[in-house]
Design an enzyme around this catalytic site. Structure first.
Site, PDB file in Angstrom:
ATOM      1  N   HIS A  14      -0.195  -3.747  -7.832  1.00  0.00           N
ATOM      2  CA  HIS A  14      -0.250  -2.580  -6.919  1.00  0.00           C
ATOM      3  C   HIS A  14      -0.465  -3.060  -5.368  1.00  0.00           C
ATOM      4  CE1 HIS A  14      -3.021   1.060  -5.831  1.00  0.00           C
ATOM      5  NE2 HIS A  14      -2.815   0.354  -4.481  1.00  0.00           N
ATOM      6  N   HIS A  16       0.821  -2.159  -1.088  1.00  0.00           N
ATOM      7  CA  HIS A  16       1.227  -1.239  -0.188  1.00  0.00           C
ATOM      8  C   HIS A  16       2.242  -2.007   0.847  1.00  0.00           C
ATOM      9  CE1 HIS A  16      -1.399   2.243  -1.137  1.00  0.00           C
ATOM     10  NE2 HIS A  16      -2.199   1.171  -1.451  1.00  0.00           N
ATOM     11  N   LYS A 100       2.697   7.802  -9.426  1.00  0.00           N
ATOM     12  CA  LYS A 100       1.435   7.569  -9.127  1.00  0.00           C
ATOM     13  C   LYS A 100       0.657   8.985  -8.634  1.00  0.00           C
ATOM     14  CE  LYS A 100      -2.126   5.743  -6.810  1.00  0.00           C
ATOM     15  NZ  LYS A 100      -2.496   4.508  -6.106  1.00  0.00           N
ATOM     16  N   HIS A 137      -5.156   6.793  -8.734  1.00  0.00           N
ATOM     17  CA  HIS A 137      -6.142   6.565  -7.792  1.00  0.00           C
ATOM     18  C   HIS A 137      -7.298   7.462  -8.261  1.00  0.00           C
ATOM     19  CE1 HIS A 137      -7.853   5.711  -3.581  1.00  0.00           C
ATOM     20  NE2 HIS A 137      -8.686   6.626  -4.311  1.00  0.00           N
ATOM     21  N   HIS A 175      -7.456  -0.246  -8.979  1.00  0.00           N
ATOM     22  CA  HIS A 175      -8.410  -0.794  -8.252  1.00  0.00           C
ATOM     23  C   HIS A 175      -9.828  -0.215  -8.437  1.00  0.00           C
ATOM     24  CE1 HIS A 175      -7.547   3.057  -6.506  1.00  0.00           C
ATOM     25  NE2 HIS A 175      -6.161   2.421  -5.600  1.00  0.00           N
ATOM     26  N   ASP A 248      -3.999  -4.277  -3.910  1.00  0.00           N
ATOM     27  CA  ASP A 248      -4.010  -3.083  -3.366  1.00  0.00           C
ATOM     28  C   ASP A 248      -4.104  -3.523  -1.774  1.00  0.00           C
ATOM     29  OD1 ASP A 248      -4.455  -0.817  -2.418  1.00  0.00           O
ATOM     30  OD2 ASP A 248      -6.600  -0.389  -2.826  1.00  0.00           O
TER      31      ASP A 248
HETATM   32  O1  DOR Z   1      -8.110   1.600   1.232  1.00  0.00           O
HETATM   33  C1  DOR Z   1      -6.996   2.113   0.903  1.00  0.00           C
HETATM   34  N1  DOR Z   1      -5.866   1.888   1.669  1.00  0.00           N
HETATM   35  N2  DOR Z   1      -6.772   2.823  -0.301  1.00  0.00           N
HETATM   36  C2  DOR Z   1      -6.023   3.433  -0.693  1.00  0.00           C
HETATM   37  O2  DOR Z   1      -6.039   4.203  -1.781  1.00  0.00           O
HETATM   38  C3  DOR Z   1      -4.642   3.566   0.218  1.00  0.00           C
HETATM   39  C4  DOR Z   1      -4.642   2.471   0.980  1.00  0.00           C
HETATM   40  C5  DOR Z   1      -3.590   2.653   2.366  1.00  0.00           C
HETATM   41  O3  DOR Z   1      -2.660   3.071   2.093  1.00  0.00           O
HETATM   42  O4  DOR Z   1      -4.020   2.225   3.398  1.00  0.00           O
HETATM   43 ZN    ZN Z   2      -3.619   1.136  -2.784  1.00  0.00          ZN
END
Ligand code: DOR
Ligand code: ZN
Length: 344
Positions: A14, A16, A100, A137, A175, A248
């Site tokens: 997971h 970003h 997702k 999520h 998470h 995450d």
């Molecule tokens: O803290 C987070 N940041 N939780 C999420 O679900 C998305 C993520 C983000 O894309 O910044």
């Molecule tokens: Zn995330």
């Protein structure tokens, strides 16, 4: 005392990676640590079709620094209008590894998420049929539910009914942050697994709120009280195949976090393995780290384990106060701390 640990190459289930300059600025940190990563689709606009998934994958591959062998595993952002045929075609041709579920407005760039799970029932049935995993999520968004209770309420109202309704669907409860989630996963059998982040193993909500507001410890789901952190540490280091690594890592510009309305997300990619390994060492479970980092994830997803190994050495090093992501400062998890393991 052990001074060196060699494990099979790990994956991040997971992450970003963002887009544009931020993507180019951060992808190398993940690619240096991990062979593969499940890439979140919450771009603006989100990755909602197989064509968008292929285009995003191409941009990621173009941004990976030379010499690093890294495979992004793409996910499709589910909306009320997801076309089951496009999703299934994207899974069949290898564009998508999973889909997702963001409940609408649960977190960053989730405004296009699902407003009512009933709206995607046909999509979920199709996924169960074709064996496509669902990343979740797990937070409700109702204004009357306290932000610290949103995960536990999601289990009762959405997740538990979902896995009963579709027992063939493989679900990754992402998470997780609560003892309630650990209890649910432990009781849910082998169709449900969970990822756990480094931050939720290291910090509780005090880290965000004591001695001043500390926006760099703010992410969603938000860190909970200490009893929950201890339950997560126990689950991650238990040896159970239901838990695996998912950072995450969620980079935001420093000024977007240090703001009157700071963004949710913790950038932990540069030292994720080192951060996790510290926890496993503190829990006396170094021998269980490889399964958590490199085996449980691919087995759950039905993917091959990686070939090759990585080595971590005992070596103290200080974490920078901020990283430069192509001109944008991003504050990492553990900023200013000393870590005691280092990836060789
Ligand atoms: O803290 C987070 N940041 N939780 C999420 O679900 C998305 C993520 C983000 O894309 O910044
Ligand atoms: Zn995330």
């Amino acid at each position: 005392m052990m001074d060196e640990l060699t494990i099979r190459r790990p994956d991040d289930w997971h992450v970003h990676l963002r887009d544009g300059a931020m993507l180019r600025g951060v992808v190398g940190y993940t690619a240096r640590q991990f062979a593969r990563a499940i890439v979140m689709p919450n771009l603006a606009p989100p990755v909602t079709t197989a064509a968008l998934g292929r285009a995003y994958r191409d941009r990621i591959l173009a941004a990976v620094p030379d010499g690093l062998d890294f495979t992004p595993l793409m996910t499709c952002y589910l909306t009320d209008d997801t076309d089951p045929d496009d999703l299934a075609a994207g899974f069949a041709d290898g564009t998508f590894t999973a889909a997702k579920l963001y409940p609408a407005n649960a977190t960053t760039n989730s405004a296009h998420g699902v407003t009512d799970i009933a709206n995607i029932e046909a999509v979920l049935e199709r996924m169960a049929e074709i064996g496509m995993p669902l990343c979740v999520h797990g937070e409700v968004t109702e204004a009357d539910i306290d932000v610290f209770d949103r995960e536990a309420v999601f289990i009762d109202r959405i997740l538990d009914p979902l896995v009963r309704r579709l027992p063939a669907l493989r679900v990754i409860f992402e998470h997780i942050t609560t003892q309630d989630a650990v209890g649910f996963v432990d009781g849910a059998g082998d169709r449900v697994a969970a990822t756990i982040t480094p931050q939720h193993l290291h910090i509780n909500r005090n880290a965000m709120l004591v001695g001043g507001m500390r926006p760099h410890n703010y992410c969603l789901p938000v860190a909970k009280r200490e009893t929950h952190r201890l339950a997560l540490r126990k689950a991650a280091t238990s040896g159970s195949a239901s838990y695996f690594l998912g950072t995450d890592s969620a980079p935001h510009a420093q000024d977007a976090k240090e703001s009157a309305c700071g963004c949710a997300g913790i950038f932990n990619a540069p030292f994720a393995l080192e951060s996790y390994l510290a926890v496993f060492e503190e829990e006396g479970a170094i021998d269980r780290f490889e399964a958590f980092a490199s085996e449980n994830g691919p087995r759950f997803y039905g993917l091959p384990l990686n070939e090759g190994t990585v080595t971590l050495r005992r070596e103290e090093h200080d974490v920078l106060a901020a990283f430069d992501a192509e001109g944008t400062p991003v504050v990492p998890f553990h900023a200013g701390d000393t870590l005691r393991w280092k990836l060789a």
